[in-house]
Design an enzyme around this catalytic site. Structure first.
Site, PDB file in Angstrom:
ATOM      1  N   ASN A  11       0.802  -1.226   0.000  1.00 36.08           N
ATOM      2  CA  ASN A  11       0.000   0.000   0.000  1.00 36.08           C
ATOM      3  C   ASN A  11       0.835   1.277   0.000  1.00 36.08           C
ATOM      4  O   ASN A  11       0.275   2.366  -0.156  1.00 36.08           O
ATOM      5  CB  ASN A  11      -1.010   0.021   1.170  1.00 36.08           C
ATOM      6  CG  ASN A  11      -1.993  -1.125   1.069  1.00 36.08           C
ATOM      7  OD1 ASN A  11      -2.677  -1.261   0.059  1.00 36.08           O
ATOM      8  ND2 ASN A  11      -2.044  -1.996   2.066  1.00 36.08           N
ATOM      9  N   ASN A  74      10.524  -0.344   5.141  1.00 39.62           N
ATOM     10  CA  ASN A  74       9.192  -0.039   5.687  1.00 39.62           C
ATOM     11  C   ASN A  74       8.313  -1.235   5.351  1.00 39.62           C
ATOM     12  O   ASN A  74       7.802  -1.352   4.231  1.00 39.62           O
ATOM     13  CB  ASN A  74       8.616   1.246   5.104  1.00 39.62           C
ATOM     14  CG  ASN A  74       7.300   1.628   5.797  1.00 39.62           C
ATOM     15  OD1 ASN A  74       6.664   0.784   6.432  1.00 39.62           O
ATOM     16  ND2 ASN A  74       6.907   2.878   5.684  1.00 39.62           N
ATOM     17  N   ASP A  87      12.031 -13.234   9.539  1.00 41.50           N
ATOM     18  CA  ASP A  87      13.123 -14.191   9.367  1.00 41.50           C
ATOM     19  C   ASP A  87      14.079 -13.745   8.259  1.00 41.50           C
ATOM     20  O   ASP A  87      15.299 -13.936   8.366  1.00 41.50           O
ATOM     21  CB  ASP A  87      12.572 -15.588   9.065  1.00 41.50           C
ATOM     22  CG  ASP A  87      11.955 -16.247  10.291  1.00 41.50           C
ATOM     23  OD1 ASP A  87      12.104 -15.714  11.415  1.00 41.50           O
ATOM     24  OD2 ASP A  87      11.317 -17.306  10.127  1.00 41.50           O
ATOM     25  N   HIS A 103       8.967   3.861   9.620  1.00 40.07           N
ATOM     26  CA  HIS A 103       7.536   4.094   9.436  1.00 40.07           C
ATOM     27  C   HIS A 103       7.304   5.582   9.263  1.00 40.07           C
ATOM     28  O   HIS A 103       7.942   6.410   9.938  1.00 40.07           O
ATOM     29  CB  HIS A 103       6.739   3.577  10.643  1.00 40.07           C
ATOM     30  CG  HIS A 103       6.904   2.109  10.836  1.00 40.07           C
ATOM     31  ND1 HIS A 103       6.240   1.177  10.067  1.00 40.07           N
ATOM     32  CD2 HIS A 103       7.701   1.407  11.672  1.00 40.07           C
ATOM     33  CE1 HIS A 103       6.613  -0.029  10.434  1.00 40.07           C
ATOM     34  NE2 HIS A 103       7.505   0.074  11.404  1.00 40.07           N
ATOM     35  N   LEU A 104       6.364   5.902   8.389  1.00 43.47           N
ATOM     36  CA  LEU A 104       5.983   7.305   8.193  1.00 43.47           C
ATOM     37  C   LEU A 104       5.236   7.816   9.416  1.00 43.47           C
ATOM     38  O   LEU A 104       5.518   8.894   9.935  1.00 43.47           O
ATOM     39  CB  LEU A 104       5.084   7.414   6.954  1.00 43.47           C
ATOM     40  CG  LEU A 104       5.752   7.025   5.632  1.00 43.47           C
ATOM     41  CD1 LEU A 104       4.710   6.611   4.614  1.00 43.47           C
ATOM     42  CD2 LEU A 104       6.588   8.178   5.121  1.00 43.47           C
ATOM     43  N   SER A 105       4.261   7.041   9.836  1.00 43.07           N
ATOM     44  CA  SER A 105       3.484   7.387  11.023  1.00 43.07           C
ATOM     45  C   SER A 105       4.193   6.834  12.262  1.00 43.07           C
ATOM     46  O   SER A 105       5.225   6.168  12.144  1.00 43.07           O
ATOM     47  CB  SER A 105       2.070   6.788  10.912  1.00 43.07           C
ATOM     48  OG  SER A 105       2.150   5.369  10.949  1.00 43.07           O
ATOM     49  N   ARG A 114      -1.185  -2.116  15.611  1.00 44.91           N
ATOM     50  CA  ARG A 114       0.033  -1.536  15.022  1.00 44.91           C
ATOM     51  C   ARG A 114       1.144  -1.359  16.054  1.00 44.91           C
ATOM     52  O   ARG A 114       2.256  -0.959  15.719  1.00 44.91           O
ATOM     53  CB  ARG A 114      -0.265  -0.164  14.407  1.00 44.91           C
ATOM     54  CG  ARG A 114      -1.233  -0.201  13.270  1.00 44.91           C
ATOM     55  CD  ARG A 114      -1.347   1.159  12.605  1.00 44.91           C
ATOM     56  NE  ARG A 114      -2.586   1.256  11.870  1.00 44.91           N
ATOM     57  CZ  ARG A 114      -2.787   0.806  10.633  1.00 44.91           C
ATOM     58  NH1 ARG A 114      -1.800   0.234   9.959  1.00 44.91           N
ATOM     59  NH2 ARG A 114      -3.957   0.916  10.040  1.00 44.91           N
TER      60      ARG A 114
HETATM   61  C1  DQA Z   1       3.303   2.165   8.158  1.00 48.80           C
HETATM   62  C2  DQA Z   1       2.534   1.831   9.434  1.00 48.80           C
HETATM   63  C3  DQA Z   1       1.830   0.489   9.296  1.00 48.80           C
HETATM   64  O1  DQA Z   1       1.075   0.211  10.471  1.00 48.80           O
HETATM   65  C4  DQA Z   1       0.872   0.523   8.127  1.00 48.80           C
HETATM   66  O2  DQA Z   1       0.285  -0.748   7.925  1.00 48.80           O
HETATM   67  C5  DQA Z   1       1.480   1.031   6.867  1.00 48.80           C
HETATM   68  C6  DQA Z   1       2.423   2.139   6.937  1.00 48.80           C
HETATM   69  C7  DQA Z   1       3.945   3.580   8.232  1.00 48.80           C
HETATM   70  O3  DQA Z   1       4.843   3.836   7.421  1.00 48.80           O
HETATM   71  O4  DQA Z   1       3.528   4.407   9.040  1.00 48.80           O
HETATM   72  O5  DQA Z   1       1.130   0.608   5.787  1.00 48.80           O
HETATM   73  O6  DQA Z   1       4.365   1.223   8.023  1.00 48.80           O
END
Ligand code: DQA
Length: 151
Positions: A11, A74, A87, A103-105, A114
């Site tokens: 995504n 990421n 692994d 992670h961005l968030s 999460r």
């Molecule tokens: C993410 C945080 C994850 O929980 C989420 O599923 C993502 C993006 C982030 O970059 O903040 O797809 O990895």
């Protein structure tokens, strides 16, 4: 120049469209540009890839071991449940290579599912919560580690 693979999971190709209030309005192509510049600034040759496919990202981690590439990863949603990814990531760090989880968030401040990373324990370290700048700090951390600069 030292090669670094920046690997983005599911995504993240939808950046700019997907939940902009969480992930921002810039696109994955913008991230590719920024990461390339930030890498060059600290002497790293950065290659960014994105996939929605678990087996593909596992294969890229195997490639990182075989080509002795450091990794910024990421894992996106795979962060929270993919033991296969964990692994594969462990093989990178046990080979003596840097692997920085990004992670961005800030997942620690979000939904409870999460708040656990199955990858974190095998990463060199984690940078989260700074938007695109998480990648910048991860690349700087790798450059510092390779130069053996004190923190
Ligand atoms: C993410 C945080 C994850 O929980 C989420 O599923 C993502 C993006 C982030 O970059 O903040 O797809 O990895």
């Amino acid at each position: 120049m030292t090669h670094v693979l920046v690997l983005n999971g599911p995504n993240l190709g939808r950046l700019g469209v997907r939940e902009p209030e969480v992930y921002g309005s810039a696109s994955h192509a913008d991230l590719v540009d920024a990461a390339g510049r930030w890498g060059a600034d600290v002497g790293l040759d950065v290659e960014v890839r994105q996939t929605d496919d678990e087996s593909e990202i596992v294969g890229w981690l195997h490639e990182a071991v075989d080509t002795r590439s450091h990794v910024v990863l990421n894992p996106a949603a795979f962060t929270h449940y993919s033991y296969a990814l964990r692994d594969a990531a462990a093989q990178v760090t046990t080979a003596g290579l840097q692997l920085v989880e990004v992670h961005l968030s800030n997942p620690a401040a979000r939904e409870s599912f999460r708040q656990h990373s199955v990858v974190g324990a095998v990463a060199t370290g984690t940078v989260a919560g700074f938007g695109f700048r998480s990648y910048r700090y991860a690349l700087a951390a790798i450059a510092d580690a390779l130069a053996d600069r004190p923190t």
